[in-house]
Design an enzyme around this catalytic site. Sequence first.
Site, PDB file in Angstrom:
ATOM      1  N   ASP A 238       0.864  -1.176   0.000  1.00 50.29           N
ATOM      2  CA  ASP A 238       0.000   0.000   0.000  1.00 50.29           C
ATOM      3  C   ASP A 238       0.903   1.228   0.000  1.00 50.29           C
ATOM      4  OD1 ASP A 238      -2.336  -1.512   0.111  1.00 50.29           O
ATOM      5  OD2 ASP A 238      -2.406  -1.475   2.289  1.00 50.29           O
TER       6      ASP A 238
ATOM      7  N   ASP B 117      -7.056  -1.385  -4.357  1.00 53.93           N
ATOM      8  CA  ASP B 117      -8.053  -0.910  -3.401  1.00 53.93           C
ATOM      9  C   ASP B 117      -8.935   0.164  -4.037  1.00 53.93           C
ATOM     10  OD1 ASP B 117      -6.807  -2.545  -1.511  1.00 53.93           O
ATOM     11  OD2 ASP B 117      -5.576  -0.903  -0.734  1.00 53.93           O
TER      12      ASP B 117
END
Length: 170
Positions: free
Chosen positions: A129, A148
């Site tokens: 991330d 995401d």
Amino acid sequence: MKLSKRSIYIFLVIILTIAVDQISKVLVRTHIIGRTDIHPGERIPLIGDAFIMMNVENTGAFLGIGSDLNPTLRIILLLILPILVLGFVLHHILKDRTLDNWSLFAFASIIGGGIANVYDRIVYGSVTDFFFIDLGGVFRTGIFNMADLSVTTGMIILVFVTFLKKKPNT
């Protein structure tokens, strides 16, 4: 077996979603993680303090949920269950001819994002991330990646499509 234009569209969206996510993660791993002057978790401003890049290796799911689970539960909940659900959703959208193009795009984006993050969990043991948005405390995200973003965008589109399809009772 000949693929229909509809099936090609679905697979194209899924493949492009996976490709964009994986390319962005390769760039982050190469240019952020590989640098000795940047430490894990360090913030790199892209647009002031509003749009920030940082690297976090997430061993859990959304916002790190499940990262403290024992390894067996983590495999079941973060690998096996998502693979089964993604397979079911793919089967559903390939068979259900009543779905409109926005719904197909939304479901394909969700599937592509899901596959991309499952791939990371299998290959790397975690999901990379790296984006963070903070609009002065008014709007603030967790740290996320392109997969995401695809899943979230797909879900938002599905919510809008669902509300637009509802006919008011008269």
